[in-house]
Motif scaffolding. Structure first.
Motif, PDB file in Angstrom:
ATOM      1  N   ILE A  58       0.674  -1.215  -0.102  1.00 30.41           N
ATOM      2  CA  ILE A  58       0.038   0.009  -0.166  1.00 30.41           C
ATOM      3  C   ILE A  58       0.813   1.140   0.029  1.00 30.41           C
ATOM      4  N   ILE A  59       1.916   1.214   0.427  1.00 29.47           N
ATOM      5  CA  ILE A  59       2.952   2.417   0.660  1.00 29.47           C
ATOM      6  C   ILE A  59       3.210   2.903  -0.958  1.00 29.47           C
ATOM      7  N   TYR A  60       3.148   2.024  -2.055  1.00 25.99           N
ATOM      8  CA  TYR A  60       3.291   2.306  -3.522  1.00 25.99           C
ATOM      9  C   TYR A  60       2.003   3.197  -3.823  1.00 25.99           C
ATOM     10  N   VAL A  61       0.853   2.917  -3.410  1.00 29.15           N
ATOM     11  CA  VAL A  61      -0.515   3.330  -3.863  1.00 29.15           C
ATOM     12  C   VAL A  61      -1.413   3.955  -2.721  1.00 29.15           C
ATOM     13  N   PRO A  62      -0.677   4.821  -1.891  1.00 32.10           N
ATOM     14  CA  PRO A  62      -1.640   5.373  -0.721  1.00 32.10           C
ATOM     15  C   PRO A  62      -2.977   6.023  -1.077  1.00 32.10           C
ATOM     16  N   ILE A  63      -3.085   6.570  -2.197  1.00 24.47           N
ATOM     17  CA  ILE A  63      -4.265   7.137  -2.956  1.00 24.47           C
ATOM     18  C   ILE A  63      -5.516   6.445  -2.776  1.00 24.47           C
ATOM     19  N   LEU A  64      -5.266   5.278  -2.941  1.00 24.53           N
ATOM     20  CA  LEU A  64      -6.340   3.892  -2.726  1.00 24.53           C
ATOM     21  C   LEU A  64      -6.965   4.101  -1.465  1.00 24.53           C
ATOM     22  N   LEU A  65      -6.378   4.181  -0.527  1.00 21.00           N
ATOM     23  CA  LEU A  65      -6.766   4.447   0.944  1.00 21.00           C
ATOM     24  C   LEU A  65      -8.056   5.172   1.154  1.00 21.00           C
ATOM     25  N   TRP A 114      -8.947  16.043   2.775  1.00 19.60           N
ATOM     26  CA  TRP A 114      -7.495  15.028   2.314  1.00 19.60           C
ATOM     27  C   TRP A 114      -7.171  15.085   0.901  1.00 19.60           C
ATOM     28  N   TYR A 115      -8.195  15.569   0.024  1.00 20.19           N
ATOM     29  CA  TYR A 115      -7.809  15.979  -1.304  1.00 20.19           C
ATOM     30  C   TYR A 115      -6.699  17.296  -1.602  1.00 20.19           C
ATOM     31  N   PHE A 116      -7.019  18.085  -0.584  1.00 21.48           N
ATOM     32  CA  PHE A 116      -6.383  19.272  -0.653  1.00 21.48           C
ATOM     33  C   PHE A 116      -5.271  19.846   0.437  1.00 21.48           C
ATOM     34  N   SER A 117      -5.349  18.838   1.260  1.00 23.28           N
ATOM     35  CA  SER A 117      -4.494  19.047   2.493  1.00 23.28           C
ATOM     36  C   SER A 117      -2.962  18.820   2.412  1.00 23.28           C
ATOM     37  N   HIS A 118      -1.967  19.493   2.785  1.00 23.10           N
ATOM     38  CA  HIS A 118      -0.538  19.128   2.706  1.00 23.10           C
ATOM     39  C   HIS A 118      -0.107  18.636   4.014  1.00 23.10           C
ATOM     40  N   SER A 119      -1.003  18.811   5.071  1.00 22.83           N
ATOM     41  CA  SER A 119      -0.596  18.570   6.697  1.00 22.83           C
ATOM     42  C   SER A 119      -0.619  17.031   6.884  1.00 22.83           C
ATOM     43  N   ILE A 120      -1.107  16.309   5.988  1.00 24.45           N
ATOM     44  CA  ILE A 120      -1.363  14.732   6.381  1.00 24.45           C
ATOM     45  C   ILE A 120      -0.019  14.155   5.823  1.00 24.45           C
ATOM     46  N   ASN A 121       0.696  13.358   6.524  1.00 28.94           N
ATOM     47  CA  ASN A 121       1.877  12.642   6.375  1.00 28.94           C
ATOM     48  C   ASN A 121       1.448  11.401   5.898  1.00 28.94           C
ATOM     49  N   TRP A 122       1.226  10.975   4.414  1.00 29.36           N
ATOM     50  CA  TRP A 122       0.687   9.864   4.098  1.00 29.36           C
ATOM     51  C   TRP A 122       1.791   8.781   4.288  1.00 29.36           C
ATOM     52  N   ASP A 123       2.988   9.140   4.010  1.00 21.69           N
ATOM     53  CA  ASP A 123       4.338   8.010   3.915  1.00 21.69           C
ATOM     54  C   ASP A 123       4.127   7.513   5.361  1.00 21.69           C
ATOM     55  N   ILE A 125       1.757   7.461   7.588  1.00 19.07           N
ATOM     56  CA  ILE A 125       0.544   6.822   7.771  1.00 19.07           C
ATOM     57  C   ILE A 125       0.693   5.291   7.283  1.00 19.07           C
ATOM     58  N   THR A 126       1.211   5.159   5.900  1.00 15.47           N
ATOM     59  CA  THR A 126       1.121   3.993   5.564  1.00 15.47           C
ATOM     60  C   THR A 126       2.193   3.046   6.029  1.00 15.47           C
ATOM     61  N   LEU A 127       3.170   3.532   6.551  1.00 17.79           N
ATOM     62  CA  LEU A 127       4.250   2.658   7.268  1.00 17.79           C
ATOM     63  C   LEU A 127       3.403   2.337   8.344  1.00 17.79           C
ATOM     64  N   GLU A 128       2.801   3.106   9.185  1.00 17.61           N
ATOM     65  CA  GLU A 128       2.339   2.914  10.688  1.00 17.61           C
ATOM     66  C   GLU A 128       1.355   1.654  10.060  1.00 17.61           C
ATOM     67  N   LEU A 129       0.497   1.920   8.959  1.00 19.01           N
ATOM     68  CA  LEU A 129      -0.604   0.647   8.511  1.00 19.01           C
ATOM     69  C   LEU A 129       0.046  -0.625   8.494  1.00 19.01           C
ATOM     70  N   ILE A 130       1.190  -0.467   7.672  1.00 21.17           N
ATOM     71  CA  ILE A 130       1.919  -1.648   7.437  1.00 21.17           C
ATOM     72  C   ILE A 130       2.259  -2.581   8.658  1.00 21.17           C
ATOM     73  N   LYS A 131       2.707  -1.866   9.574  1.00 25.58           N
ATOM     74  CA  LYS A 131       3.148  -2.296  10.852  1.00 25.58           C
ATOM     75  C   LYS A 131       1.818  -2.944  11.823  1.00 25.58           C
ATOM     76  N   THR A 132       1.044  -2.036  11.884  1.00 24.16           N
ATOM     77  CA  THR A 132      -0.238  -2.329  12.839  1.00 24.16           C
ATOM     78  C   THR A 132      -1.259  -3.043  12.143  1.00 24.16           C
ATOM     79  N   LYS A 133      -1.515  -2.993  10.874  1.00 26.44           N
ATOM     80  CA  LYS A 133      -2.682  -3.469  10.027  1.00 26.44           C
ATOM     81  C   LYS A 133      -3.937  -2.981  10.615  1.00 26.44           C
ATOM     82  N   ASN A 134      -3.848  -1.934  11.357  1.00 28.62           N
ATOM     83  CA  ASN A 134      -4.973  -1.060  12.030  1.00 28.62           C
ATOM     84  C   ASN A 134      -5.571  -0.118  11.116  1.00 28.62           C
TER      85      ASN A 134
END
Length: 388
Positions: A58-65, A114-123, A125-134
């Motif tokens: 998912i780290i390669y395509v976080p837009i799908l989230l 989410w579409y327009f915000s630059h304050s969300i660090n998706w990298d 988030i995806t790393l944490e998501l991969i780690k916790t699967k939550n």
């Protein structure tokens, strides 16, 4: 895990294939096909996202989230609208039906930051998501609290499933002997399957949130996978014993639209026809509905081989079904539809065009054939018929 992932990939291919099939199919009721196709596509994207998370892709395509989140919230309504459409022979959305799109609209508005915000660090988030699967980590990126995402969607689908079952049981389709049983089995089997996978999904999300879904000691993911596979095999067993569902509703080969009206009346069948199987009777009903909806008889060159080709059955079988169950040869049967069309059209056009022109528009090749067929069907000539 590789075997489980490969099996899920196969399931995704099947789901996407059927979704595309419903979108491009020219048979059946387009409105119902689109509803089912959109629901399947929503399930496809949801499962695909979880598969990407579990395999750390998912780290390669976080837009799908969040790309398809609005679709997830309207998909439950599609099931309810599809059930109502099957039960009530509905072919398009009513004005009140657009209310079912409101959850999707709210979800879209919620996703705008989410579409327009630059304050969300998706990298991160995806790393944490991969780690916790939550998945709750992603839920915290919207306007609403994460609990809204985690609980509202399952609750929404639960409500729509209950409403769909209520519509089905209230309709009492099992009392309809001409195809009603097939419709009921299709809807009951489909809704039960969705409900079963819905329960599995709730279990999956719960254990993911606890971080124990992939615990090697508990093997919860294997239990979920095994139960899901058992449900899939049960569906195959249902289709094996009810092939009319496969070809009438899933593959839409006969044409879902032609299975709705169920015009055939057993009282009007010839004595020998009453002894035949429901399969033949339902096929004749489909053919009758095809004639009414598509009106191929308006083509004066329409032949039995054209009808047989439409249903992909041998010419002799098609002709035999009409002879046996309707008690007429093909030409007389087709001319009956033409006469009915003429009788409906004549009062509307008699002041503008001649009786000959209306007869030709109704599919007759010559006036001699028209007058003979009209006399045979009504016992009167046209002018006498309309003057009485």
């Amino acid at each position: 895990m590789p075997f489980v992932s490969l099996t899920i990939v196969f399931a995704l291919i099947v789901i996407l294939s059927f979704s595309v099939h419903y979108f491009i199919s020219k048979r059946g009721i387009r409105y119902l096909n689109y509803l089912l196709g959109l629901f399947l596509f929503a399930r496809f994207t949801q499962i695909a996202v979880f598969l990407l998370i579990d395999n750390e892709l998912i780290i390669y395509v976080p837009i799908l989230l969040k790309l398809f989140c609005p679709l997830y919230y309207v998909a439950p309504g599609f099931i309810y609208l599809y059930t109502v459409g099957i039960v009530n022979n509905q072919k398009k959305l009513r004005k009140i039906d657009y209310l079912h799109f409101l959850p999707g609209l709210v979800s879209f508005i919620d996703d705008l930051p989410w579409y327009f915000s630059h304050s969300i660090n998706w990298d991160a988030i995806t790393l944490e998501l991969i780690k916790t699967k939550n998945i709750a980590i992603v839920a915290n990126t919207g306007l609403f609290p994460s609990e809204v995402y985690l609980y509202f969607r399952p609750i929404l689908l639960t409500i729509y499933l209950i409403l769909s079952f209520w519509v089905l049981f209230k309709s009492q389709l099992n009392k309809n002997k001409n195809g009603g049983t097939t419709k009921r089995i299709w809807l009951l089997g489909g809704l039960s399957t969705i409900a079963s996978f819905h329960i599995l999904n709730i279990v999956t999300v719960y254990f993911r949130a606890k971080g124990s879904f992939f615990d090697e000691d508990q093997n919860i993911y294997l239990w979920v996978f095994g139960i899901g596979l058992l449900i899939f095999l049960s569906i195959l067993l249902l289709l094996v014993h009810n092939p009319k569902i496969l070809y009438g509703y899933i593959l839409v080969s006969i044409g879902e639209k032609y299975k709705r009206v169920e015009l055939i009346d057993k009282k009007e069948l010839t004595p020998s026809a009453r002894k035949n199987s429901d399969t033949e009777i339902e096929m004749v009903s489909c053919i009758q509905n095809y004639m009414i909806h598509e009106k191929p008889f308006l083509n004066s060159a329409y032949r039995v081989m054209d009808l047989a080709s439409s249903f992909q059955i041998p010419i002799h079988q098609c002709s035999g079904l009409i002879n046996k169950h309707i008690g007429k040869n093909f030409n007389d049967w087709v001319n009956n539809y033409r006469i009915e069309h003429f009788i409906k059209t004549y009062p509307l056009k008699s002041q503008k065009i001649t009786i000959d022109a209306i007869a030709f528009e109704s599919g007759f090749m010559s006036m001699t054939t028209f007058y003979r067929a009209f006399k045979k069907e009504t016992g009167k000539m046209p002018l006498q018929y309309f003057s009485d």
